[in-house]
Design a protein around this motif. Structure first.
Motif, mmCIF file in Angstrom:
data_model
loop_
_atom_site.group_PDB
_atom_site.id
_atom_site.type_symbol
_atom_site.label_atom_id
_atom_site.label_comp_id
_atom_site.label_asym_id
_atom_site.label_seq_id
_atom_site.Cartn_x
_atom_site.Cartn_y
_atom_site.Cartn_z
ATOM 1 N N ALA A 135 0.854 -1.187 0.000
ATOM 2 C CA ALA A 135 0.000 0.000 0.000
ATOM 3 C C ALA A 135 0.888 1.235 0.000
ATOM 4 O O ALA A 135 2.015 1.208 0.509
ATOM 5 C CB ALA A 135 -0.929 0.015 1.215
ATOM 6 N N GLU A 136 0.371 2.319 -0.565
ATOM 7 C CA GLU A 136 1.112 3.576 -0.601
ATOM 8 C C GLU A 136 0.811 4.468 0.593
ATOM 9 O O GLU A 136 1.662 5.223 1.060
ATOM 10 C CB GLU A 136 0.792 4.333 -1.905
ATOM 11 C CG GLU A 136 1.572 3.887 -3.117
ATOM 12 C CD GLU A 136 1.184 2.501 -3.610
ATOM 13 O OE1 GLU A 136 1.975 1.878 -4.344
ATOM 14 O OE2 GLU A 136 0.078 2.014 -3.262
ATOM 15 N N ILE A 137 -0.424 4.386 1.098
ATOM 16 C CA ILE A 137 -0.862 5.212 2.232
ATOM 17 C C ILE A 137 -1.592 4.328 3.236
ATOM 18 O O ILE A 137 -2.409 3.494 2.851
ATOM 19 C CB ILE A 137 -1.810 6.340 1.772
ATOM 20 C CG1 ILE A 137 -1.096 7.299 0.824
ATOM 21 C CG2 ILE A 137 -2.375 7.102 2.975
ATOM 22 C CD1 ILE A 137 -2.034 8.294 0.149
ATOM 23 N N ILE A 138 -1.298 4.524 4.521
ATOM 24 C CA ILE A 138 -2.023 3.840 5.596
ATOM 25 C C ILE A 138 -2.423 4.878 6.642
ATOM 26 O O ILE A 138 -1.610 5.718 7.039
ATOM 27 C CB ILE A 138 -1.176 2.736 6.252
ATOM 28 C CG1 ILE A 138 -0.944 1.590 5.247
ATOM 29 C CG2 ILE A 138 -1.850 2.203 7.509
ATOM 30 C CD1 ILE A 138 -0.034 0.490 5.769
ATOM 31 N N VAL A 139 -3.677 4.812 7.067
ATOM 32 C CA VAL A 139 -4.207 5.712 8.100
ATOM 33 C C VAL A 139 -4.741 4.873 9.249
ATOM 34 O O VAL A 139 -5.472 3.906 9.030
ATOM 35 C CB VAL A 139 -5.338 6.602 7.542
ATOM 36 C CG1 VAL A 139 -5.882 7.523 8.637
ATOM 37 C CG2 VAL A 139 -4.863 7.413 6.343
ATOM 38 N N LEU B 169 4.991 1.781 0.944
ATOM 39 C CA LEU B 169 4.390 2.738 1.870
ATOM 40 C C LEU B 169 5.152 4.055 1.864
ATOM 41 O O LEU B 169 6.363 4.084 2.094
ATOM 42 C CB LEU B 169 4.368 2.170 3.291
ATOM 43 C CG LEU B 169 3.681 3.057 4.340
ATOM 44 C CD1 LEU B 169 2.205 3.252 4.012
ATOM 45 C CD2 LEU B 169 3.839 2.460 5.731
ATOM 46 N N ARG B 170 4.439 5.137 1.612
ATOM 47 C CA ARG B 170 5.042 6.470 1.584
ATOM 48 C C ARG B 170 4.527 7.369 2.699
ATOM 49 O O ARG B 170 5.221 8.284 3.134
ATOM 50 C CB ARG B 170 4.766 7.138 0.229
ATOM 51 C CG ARG B 170 5.432 6.418 -0.949
ATOM 52 C CD ARG B 170 6.950 6.540 -0.872
ATOM 53 N NE ARG B 170 7.616 5.759 -1.918
ATOM 54 C CZ ARG B 170 8.048 4.510 -1.782
ATOM 55 N NH1 ARG B 170 7.896 3.891 -0.613
ATOM 56 N NH2 ARG B 170 8.636 3.871 -2.763
ATOM 57 N N GLU B 171 3.289 7.131 3.146
ATOM 58 C CA GLU B 171 2.701 7.991 4.171
ATOM 59 C C GLU B 171 1.944 7.151 5.196
ATOM 60 O O GLU B 171 1.110 6.322 4.839
ATOM 61 C CB GLU B 171 1.753 9.008 3.536
ATOM 62 C CG GLU B 171 2.473 10.002 2.630
ATOM 63 C CD GLU B 171 1.523 10.932 1.912
ATOM 64 O OE1 GLU B 171 1.242 12.022 2.445
ATOM 65 O OE2 GLU B 171 1.059 10.569 0.809
ATOM 66 N N TYR B 172 2.269 7.388 6.457
ATOM 67 C CA TYR B 172 1.578 6.749 7.573
ATOM 68 C C TYR B 172 0.970 7.858 8.409
ATOM 69 O O TYR B 172 1.686 8.734 8.914
ATOM 70 C CB TYR B 172 2.542 5.910 8.405
ATOM 71 C CG TYR B 172 1.902 5.191 9.576
ATOM 72 C CD1 TYR B 172 0.786 4.388 9.402
ATOM 73 C CD2 TYR B 172 2.442 5.297 10.862
ATOM 74 C CE1 TYR B 172 0.213 3.711 10.464
ATOM 75 C CE2 TYR B 172 1.875 4.616 11.935
ATOM 76 C CZ TYR B 172 0.760 3.825 11.729
ATOM 77 O OH TYR B 172 0.186 3.150 12.789
ATOM 78 N N PHE C 195 -2.193 14.423 1.554
ATOM 79 C CA PHE C 195 -1.680 13.131 1.138
ATOM 80 C C PHE C 195 -0.839 13.368 -0.113
ATOM 81 O O PHE C 195 -1.361 13.399 -1.236
ATOM 82 C CB PHE C 195 -2.824 12.159 0.848
ATOM 83 C CG PHE C 195 -3.620 11.768 2.061
ATOM 84 C CD1 PHE C 195 -3.116 10.842 2.972
ATOM 85 C CD2 PHE C 195 -4.873 12.321 2.307
ATOM 86 C CE1 PHE C 195 -3.848 10.470 4.095
ATOM 87 C CE2 PHE C 195 -5.615 11.958 3.416
ATOM 88 C CZ PHE C 195 -5.103 11.030 4.328
ATOM 89 N N GLU C 196 0.453 13.574 0.097
ATOM 90 C CA GLU C 196 1.318 13.958 -1.011
ATOM 91 C C GLU C 196 1.361 12.913 -2.118
ATOM 92 O O GLU C 196 1.466 13.255 -3.303
ATOM 93 C CB GLU C 196 2.739 14.216 -0.496
ATOM 94 C CG GLU C 196 2.887 15.465 0.347
ATOM 95 C CD GLU C 196 4.332 15.741 0.715
ATOM 96 O OE1 GLU C 196 5.189 14.864 0.452
ATOM 97 O OE2 GLU C 196 4.610 16.819 1.275
#
Length: 235
Positions: free
Chosen positions: A134-138, A163-166, A200-201
């Protein structure tokens, strides 16, 4: 094999084995431990049972953890983030999901259900109900899971290849924390004001904290008043 329903206490593994449900004080999760004989649930047993019932469980190295049901404000925060991502990503290659798609962290043999995640690569899907990337996880924080989401779970998430953004979203105070991976290092940003914008860049989607927290009771009453004041001015 069946995992217990919400009111159940035991998990039957076979004719002679039984697991007892216990609280894990370190993570806030419900943990199923062997009562007599040390017997772990295999990945195959876990996946088979998980697909036959509604209640969700995490699995890590043979141990199974029942996920507590989300409360009202937790669901609202997750839903608002998902809604913004769905609208922004409509017709694009990236797809957002909320809590129902299983993520397999291969490096740690860990199956989890992120509150929200965004997947941009078709190769990430292992099956229709599971992905490995995944690229983003929230994650929306709660009292029972905050230390886990900040600690072991984040450590494991760092092994998700793309993954790029958590993003960690507090539900009792206005606070959103973003960890962004840049050149192999994690950069940290914290947002705490109604006018702050969650970016979310990776996908170019934005969410204001005013919108995200609108109507949600916060421990800091001055922040709550600020939201209501901004809301009135926009009418």
């Amino acid at each position: 094999m069946r995992f217990p329903q919400a009111a159940g206490r035991y998990l039957a593994l076979g004719s002679n084995e039984m697991l007892i449900e216990q609280a894990d004080s370190r993570s806030g999760r419900r943990k199923f431990m062997q009562a007599a004989v040390q017997h772990f649930i295999t990945e195959e047993e876990y996946l088979t049972a998980e697909r036959q019932q509604d209640e969700k469980h995490e699995w890590h190295l043979g141990e199974c953890f029942a996920m507590a049901g989300s409360m009202r404000w937790h669901n609202l925060l997750s839903s608002r983030i998902l809604a913004e991502l769905v609208q922004h990503l409509d017709g694009k290659k990236c797809t957002p999901y909320m809590a129902d798609l299983r993520l397999y962290i291969e490096a740690h043999r860990h199956y989890v259900y992120p509150d929200v995640m965004v997947i941009c690569n078709e190769a990430a899907y292992l099956t229709d109900d599971m992905a490995k990337d995944a690229e983003i996880i929230v994650e929306v924080l709660s009292a029972g899971t905050e230390s886990y989401d900040r600690g072991q779970k984040f450590l494991h998430y760092q092994f998700v290849p793309s993954l790029r953004e958590y993003v960690l979203v507090s539900q009792d105070v206005m606070q959103v924390e973003i960890y962004r991976r840049q050149d192999g290092k994690w950069e940290y940003e914290r947002l705490m004001r109604p006018e702050d914008v969650l970016l979310f860049e990776t996908v170019g989607c934005t969410v204001t904290l005013e919108m995200l927290y609108c109507g949600i009771p916060l421990e800091n009453s001055s922040l709550s008043r600020s939201i209501q004041k901004l809301k009135r001015h926009s009418l």
